[in-house]
Design a protein around this motif. Structure first.
Motif, PDB file in Angstrom:
ATOM      1  N   ASP A   1      64.724   1.087   5.811  1.00 24.39           N
ATOM      2  CA  ASP A   1      64.801   1.977   4.662  1.00 24.39           C
ATOM      3  C   ASP A   1      66.186   1.881   4.036  1.00 24.39           C
TER       4      ASP A   1
ATOM      5  N   GLU B   1      68.862   3.849   0.818  1.00 25.62           N
ATOM      6  CA  GLU B   1      69.104   4.869  -0.200  1.00 25.62           C
ATOM      7  C   GLU B   1      70.196   4.344  -1.132  1.00 25.62           C
TER       8      GLU B   1
ATOM      9  N   LYS C   1      56.724   7.250  -5.854  1.00 31.77           N
ATOM     10  CA  LYS C   1      56.687   8.702  -5.962  1.00 31.77           C
ATOM     11  C   LYS C   1      57.944   9.145  -6.696  1.00 31.77           C
ATOM     12  N   THR C   2      57.755   9.865  -7.794  1.00 30.55           N
ATOM     13  CA  THR C   2      58.892  10.340  -8.575  1.00 30.55           C
ATOM     14  C   THR C   2      59.041  11.854  -8.406  1.00 30.55           C
TER      15      THR C   2
ATOM     16  N   THR D   1      60.994   7.486  -4.839  1.00 33.14           N
ATOM     17  CA  THR D   1      60.864   6.734  -3.590  1.00 33.14           C
ATOM     18  C   THR D   1      59.889   5.592  -3.812  1.00 33.14           C
TER      19      THR D   1
ATOM     20  N   GLY E   1      57.782   2.598  -2.083  1.00 38.88           N
ATOM     21  CA  GLY E   1      57.234   2.132  -0.817  1.00 38.88           C
ATOM     22  C   GLY E   1      56.898   0.658  -0.886  1.00 38.88           C
TER      23      GLY E   1
ATOM     24  N   ARG F   1      60.937   2.012   2.919  1.00 39.78           N
ATOM     25  CA  ARG F   1      61.030   2.822   1.719  1.00 39.78           C
ATOM     26  C   ARG F   1      62.442   2.738   1.149  1.00 39.78           C
ATOM     27  N   ILE F   2      62.518   2.769  -0.164  1.00 37.23           N
ATOM     28  CA  ILE F   2      63.809   2.784  -0.844  1.00 37.23           C
ATOM     29  C   ILE F   2      63.862   4.042  -1.704  1.00 37.23           C
ATOM     30  N   THR F   3      64.862   4.875  -1.439  1.00 37.49           N
ATOM     31  CA  THR F   3      65.072   6.085  -2.222  1.00 37.49           C
ATOM     32  C   THR F   3      66.173   5.821  -3.238  1.00 37.49           C
TER      33      THR F   3
END
Length: 323
Positions: free
Chosen positions: A2, A4, A91-92, A98, A100, A106-108
Motif C-alpha cells: 500500500d 499514501e 473510492k472518492t 483510494t 484499488g 491500495r493507494i491513498t
C-alpha cells in the motif's frame, strides 16, 4: 504494498511520466500505476524504434529515446512506480480517494490524474483473418530486425502504416502498402515521403487471403472491381488501428463518450479530485498529439494542486524562474 501519496497517476506513457515530473516540481509526492511491465506506455510496447516527429524541440526522436528522457526527468520527483498492475476500483471522499489495484494493494491520495492512453486495446481484425498472428503477421513493429531482406506487406492508411513502411523500405527486399480507400489518414508529409521511395502503394484494396505452410509466404490482394493478384510476402504488418476499451475505468462513474473521458478546460472530470490528460481525454477541439498531452499534464497537475493543498495557487510561476 500500500502507499499514501499526494497524487496518483494512472498511466506511465509520455503524458503520465511528464505529469509525474511536474508533480515533483510542485513539491508533491507521487505514485504512478500502469498495467504494462515497463515505463513508456504504447511507445515502449508498440513502436520504440519509430521516429516521432511532433514533439517540440525534437525534429525527429526515436520512441525509446523520448521515453528514456522522460523517465530521467520524472526521476527528479522520486515517484513510486506500480507497474504490471491494473487500477481496478476507485473510492472518492471529501478529503481524498483510494485506488484499488488488481494485486490487492491500495493507494491513498488527495488527487488523481488519469493518463492511460485510450485504455485496453483490441486490434481491428484483418479481412483475411488473424490466424497468422505471430507466424509472419504482426500488429506492431517493436524491432525492425526481423524484416531485413523480406517481402513485407503493410496494411493500413494511417500514420503508423506509413511510418513503418518508410522505416522498413531500406531494410526489406520489398514493401507494399495496401489500403482499402484512396484517401489516407496519415499526415501528408508522411504520405509524400513514402511515395518518394520504392514502396508500392495499392489503394481500394484488401488482403483477402494469406498463404503459407506454418509461416506467411504470400498474400492475395484484391482491388475493388479487379481479379485478385498474388504477391510474395514473408511478413505482414496489420497497422489497422485499435478499438478503445476503457476497461475498469468505466465502472468508476466517469463521464465518457464511450471511448474517452470527458474533461473541462482545467482537465477536471465529473468526479471530485479526479483529473485526466492525454489521449484518454475528450473536449471540444481536442487534438491527440504527444505535445498536447504534455500541456494537458501540466494543466491537470496545477489544478490538482489546489485539491491537494487549498492554500496553493493554480499557477506556480515558470520553472525557469529563480528561487
Amino acid at each position: 504494498m500500500d502507499a499514501e501519496v499526494d497524487l496518483v497517476i494512472v498511466g506511465a506513457g509520455p503524458t503520465g511520466l511528464f505529469a509525474a515530473y511536474y508533480a515533483g516540481f510542485r513539491g508533491f509526492g507521487v505514485a504512478v500505476v500502469d498495467s504494462l511491465p515497463e515505463l513508456g506506455g504504447q511507445i515502449t510496447a508498440m513502436y520504440p524504434e519509430k521516429a516521432i516527429l511532433d514533439v517540440a524541440g525534437f525534429p525527429s526522436v526515436k520512441g525509446r529515446d523520448l521515453v528514456s528522457g522522460l523517465v530521467e526527468q520524472a526521476a527528479t520527483a522520486s515517484p513510486s512506480y506500480f507497474l504490471d498492475r491494473t487500477a481496478q476500483t476507485l473510492k472518492t471522499s471529501e478529503g481524498g480517494l483510494t485506488l484499488g489495484l488488481d494485486d490487492g494493494s491500495r493507494i491513498t491520495a488527495k488527487a488523481m490524474i488519469i493518463t492511460a492512453g485510450i485504455g485496453k486495446f483490441s486490434p481491428r481484425p484483418l479481412p483475411a483473418g488473424d490466424g497468422w498472428l505471430g507466424r509472419g503477421m504482426e500488429f506492431f513493429v517493436p524491432s525492425f530486425e526481423p524484416y531485413v531482406d523480406k517481402d513485407v506487406v503493410v496494411v493500413g492508411g494511417g500514420d503508423s502504416a506509413f511510418d513503418w513502411a518508410l522505416h522498413l523500405e531500406p531494410l526489406a527486399s520489398s514493401v507494399t502498402l495496401v489500403h482499402r480507400r484512396d484517401a489516407f489518414r496519415a499526415h501528408q508529409r508522411s504520405v509524400d515521403a513514402v511515395r518518394a521511395t520504392s514502396v508500392q502503394i495499392i489503394t481500394r484494396a484488401q488482403v483477402t487471403q494469406v498463404h503459407g505452410d506454418g509461416m506467411v509466404s504470400g498474400v492475395e490482394i484484391t482491388v475493388d472491381g479487379e481479379p485478385p493478384v498474388e504477391r510474395p510476402a514473408q511478413a505482414i504488418v496489420a497497422a489497422l488501428g485499435f478499438v478503445a476499451d476503457l476497461g475498469p475505468l468505466q465502472s468508476w462513474g466517469l463521464e465518457t463518450d464511450k471511448r474517452h473521458v470527458v474533461v473541462d478546460s482545467s482537465m477536471r472530470t465529473n468526479l471530485e479530485r479526479v483529473f485526466a490528460a492525454g489521449d484518454i481525454t475528450e473536449y471540444p477541439g481536442k487534438v491527440r498529439l504527444i505535445a498536447v498531452g504534455f500541456g494537458e499534464a501540466a494543466t491537470a497537475v496545477n489544478n490538482a494542486a489546489v485539491a491537494i493543498d487549498p492554500s496553493a495557487h493554480v499557477f506556480p510561476g515558470h520553472s525557469s524562474e529563480g528561487g
